[in-house]
Design a protein around this motif. Structure first.
Motif, mmCIF file in Angstrom:
data_model
loop_
_atom_site.group_PDB
_atom_site.id
_atom_site.type_symbol
_atom_site.label_atom_id
_atom_site.label_comp_id
_atom_site.label_asym_id
_atom_site.label_seq_id
_atom_site.Cartn_x
_atom_site.Cartn_y
_atom_site.Cartn_z
ATOM 1 N N ALA A 238 0.837 -1.208 0.000
ATOM 2 C CA ALA A 238 0.000 0.000 0.000
ATOM 3 C C ALA A 238 0.867 1.252 0.000
ATOM 4 O O ALA A 238 0.614 2.207 -0.752
ATOM 5 N N ARG A 239 1.892 1.268 0.819
ATOM 6 C CA ARG A 239 2.790 2.425 0.909
ATOM 7 C C ARG A 239 3.490 2.671 -0.429
ATOM 8 O O ARG A 239 3.592 3.799 -0.889
ATOM 9 N N ALA A 240 3.957 1.601 -1.069
ATOM 10 C CA ALA A 240 4.622 1.739 -2.375
ATOM 11 C C ALA A 240 3.646 2.293 -3.412
ATOM 12 O O ALA A 240 4.011 3.134 -4.243
ATOM 13 N N GLY A 241 2.393 1.847 -3.359
ATOM 14 C CA GLY A 241 1.379 2.350 -4.284
ATOM 15 C C GLY A 241 1.102 3.828 -4.080
ATOM 16 O O GLY A 241 1.000 4.589 -5.053
ATOM 17 N N LEU A 242 0.974 4.232 -2.818
ATOM 18 C CA LEU A 242 0.737 5.650 -2.532
ATOM 19 C C LEU A 242 1.927 6.491 -2.981
ATOM 20 O O LEU A 242 1.757 7.523 -3.638
ATOM 21 N N ASN A 243 3.133 6.049 -2.662
ATOM 22 C CA ASN A 243 4.319 6.811 -3.063
ATOM 23 C C ASN A 243 4.426 6.907 -4.584
ATOM 24 O O ASN A 243 4.777 7.960 -5.113
ATOM 25 N N ALA A 244 4.118 5.819 -5.291
ATOM 26 C CA ALA A 244 4.162 5.841 -6.757
ATOM 27 C C ALA A 244 3.139 6.830 -7.314
ATOM 28 O O ALA A 244 3.435 7.590 -8.242
ATOM 29 N N ALA A 245 1.939 6.825 -6.749
ATOM 30 C CA ALA A 245 0.903 7.752 -7.208
ATOM 31 C C ALA A 245 1.314 9.209 -6.954
ATOM 32 O O ALA A 245 1.157 10.070 -7.824
ATOM 33 N N LEU A 246 1.858 9.470 -5.771
ATOM 34 C CA LEU A 246 2.260 10.836 -5.452
ATOM 35 C C LEU A 246 3.432 11.300 -6.309
ATOM 36 O O LEU A 246 3.429 12.422 -6.821
#
Length: 145
Positions: free
Chosen positions: A41-49
């Motif tokens: 989840a954290r990797a997904g959020l960071n990628a989106a940001l």
């Protein structure tokens, strides 16, 4: 004597309340200490940001999440998405560094530094993100910057 007993009783109550939190929380910079689903989840959020995709980033927030940024409060996922759309629309890049985590079984508090790239140059900041298990999925419930 009664006042002293009341003070001692109150102090004991505070220690008992605080005790389990301290026992179960662990501070770390090692992302391997995070649950696998949280790392994803954290990797997904960071990628989106870092890709400046506000709508995608908002998907990692709980419906009742709250974001606080420079004295403004954005309650709820829809308000957070609108804020992210506006904020990310005015920058050309963002990067995160120095992540630290306070880990407990159902909640993880992440603090990190960030640098925003704008046409006027780079601007540093710091953020605190509270992740929580919501219906079995890690979601951001609070973001403060």
């Amino acid at each position: 004597m009664r006042s002293r007993l009341a003070t001692l009783t109150a102090a004991t109550f505070v220690v008992l309340l605080a005790g389990p939190i301290g026992v179960h929380a662990q501070a770390t910079q090692d992302t391997t200490m995070l649950p696998a689903a949280m790392r994803t989840a954290r990797a997904g959020l960071n990628a989106a940001l870092t890709s400046l995709k506000a709508s995608e980033a908002a998907g990692f927030f709980a419906d009742s999440a709250v974001a606080e940024f420079q004295g403004q409060t954005f309650p709820g996922k829809a308000a957070i998405e609108a804020w992210l759309t506006d904020a990310l629309g005015g920058i050309s890049g963002i990067r995160f560094t120095n992540a630290k985590f306070t880990v407990s079984p159902t909640e993880i508090i992440e603090t990190s530094d960030y640098t925003v790239v704008t046409p006027d140059g780079e601007q540093p900041g710091a953020t605190e993100t509270t992740w929580r298990l919501v219906n079995g999925t890690w979601k951001v419930v609070r973001l403060r910057s």
